[in-house]
Design a protein around this motif. Structure first.
Motif, PDB file in Angstrom:
ATOM      1  N   PHE A 286       0.840  -1.191   0.000  1.00 37.44           N
ATOM      2  CA  PHE A 286       0.000   0.000   0.000  1.00 37.44           C
ATOM      3  C   PHE A 286       0.875   1.241   0.000  1.00 37.44           C
ATOM      4  O   PHE A 286       1.783   1.368   0.812  1.00 37.44           O
ATOM      5  N   PHE A 287       0.608   2.153  -0.911  1.00 36.88           N
ATOM      6  CA  PHE A 287       1.308   3.423  -0.985  1.00 36.88           C
ATOM      7  C   PHE A 287       0.300   4.541  -0.745  1.00 36.88           C
ATOM      8  O   PHE A 287      -0.780   4.523  -1.330  1.00 36.88           O
ATOM      9  N   ALA A 288       0.657   5.507   0.098  1.00 37.13           N
ATOM     10  CA  ALA A 288      -0.235   6.635   0.355  1.00 37.13           C
ATOM     11  C   ALA A 288       0.566   7.783   0.952  1.00 37.13           C
ATOM     12  O   ALA A 288       1.676   7.599   1.458  1.00 37.13           O
TER      13      ALA A 288
ATOM     14  N   THR B  61      10.247   1.331   5.196  1.00 33.81           N
ATOM     15  CA  THR B  61      10.169   2.794   5.246  1.00 33.81           C
ATOM     16  C   THR B  61      11.302   3.417   4.440  1.00 33.81           C
ATOM     17  O   THR B  61      12.358   2.799   4.271  1.00 33.81           O
ATOM     18  N   PRO B  62      11.102   4.640   3.961  1.00 34.63           N
ATOM     19  CA  PRO B  62      12.136   5.279   3.149  1.00 34.63           C
ATOM     20  C   PRO B  62      13.297   5.872   3.964  1.00 34.63           C
ATOM     21  O   PRO B  62      14.343   6.154   3.410  1.00 34.63           O
TER      22      PRO B  62
ATOM     23  N   ALA C 204      11.464   4.867  10.366  1.00 28.55           N
ATOM     24  CA  ALA C 204      11.450   3.499  10.904  1.00 28.55           C
ATOM     25  C   ALA C 204      11.538   3.533  12.432  1.00 28.55           C
ATOM     26  O   ALA C 204      10.823   2.807  13.122  1.00 28.55           O
ATOM     27  N   ASN C 205      12.405   4.385  12.962  1.00 28.42           N
ATOM     28  CA  ASN C 205      12.541   4.493  14.421  1.00 28.42           C
ATOM     29  C   ASN C 205      11.251   4.998  15.062  1.00 28.42           C
ATOM     30  O   ASN C 205      10.873   4.543  16.138  1.00 28.42           O
ATOM     31  N   SER C 206      10.558   5.921  14.415  1.00 24.67           N
ATOM     32  CA  SER C 206       9.315   6.434  15.004  1.00 24.67           C
ATOM     33  C   SER C 206       8.215   5.391  14.954  1.00 24.67           C
ATOM     34  O   SER C 206       7.342   5.373  15.823  1.00 24.67           O
ATOM     35  N   ILE C 207       8.218   4.501  13.962  1.00 23.11           N
ATOM     36  CA  ILE C 207       7.222   3.427  13.886  1.00 23.11           C
ATOM     37  C   ILE C 207       7.458   2.405  14.982  1.00 23.11           C
ATOM     38  O   ILE C 207       6.537   1.947  15.641  1.00 23.11           O
TER      39      ILE C 207
END
Length: 74
Positions: free
Chosen positions: A20-22, A64-65, A70-73
């Motif tokens: 999924f891209f958004a 993640t880009p 990534a760290n915040s997720i």
């Protein structure tokens, strides 16, 4: 939840891959958070959902880009 978020839950629980891209703020995190929470709920209440095959440790892979995102997720 939005329709695209609700439609994702059965797909993930059935073991299908979802891509999924958004844009930012569109609700992408719920695409992996909600199915994981549903899976945990089912696993902890097997008598309510006897036909559902559960995994002891469900896993979501999120790409993640950036390292910061990534760290915040996590």
């Amino acid at each position: 939840l939005h329709d695209y978020q609700l439609e994702n839950i059965p797909c993930v629980l059935a073991g299908e891959n979802v891509l999924f891209f958004a844009a930012t703020g569109y609700g992408k995190s719920s695409l992996y958070d909600i199915p994981l929470l549903v899976h945990v709920e089912i696993r902890e209440n097997l008598t309510l959902y006897p036909a559902f095959p559960v995994r002891e440790y469900p896993v979501a892979v999120v790409v993640t880009p950036t390292k910061g995102l990534a760290n915040s997720i996590v």
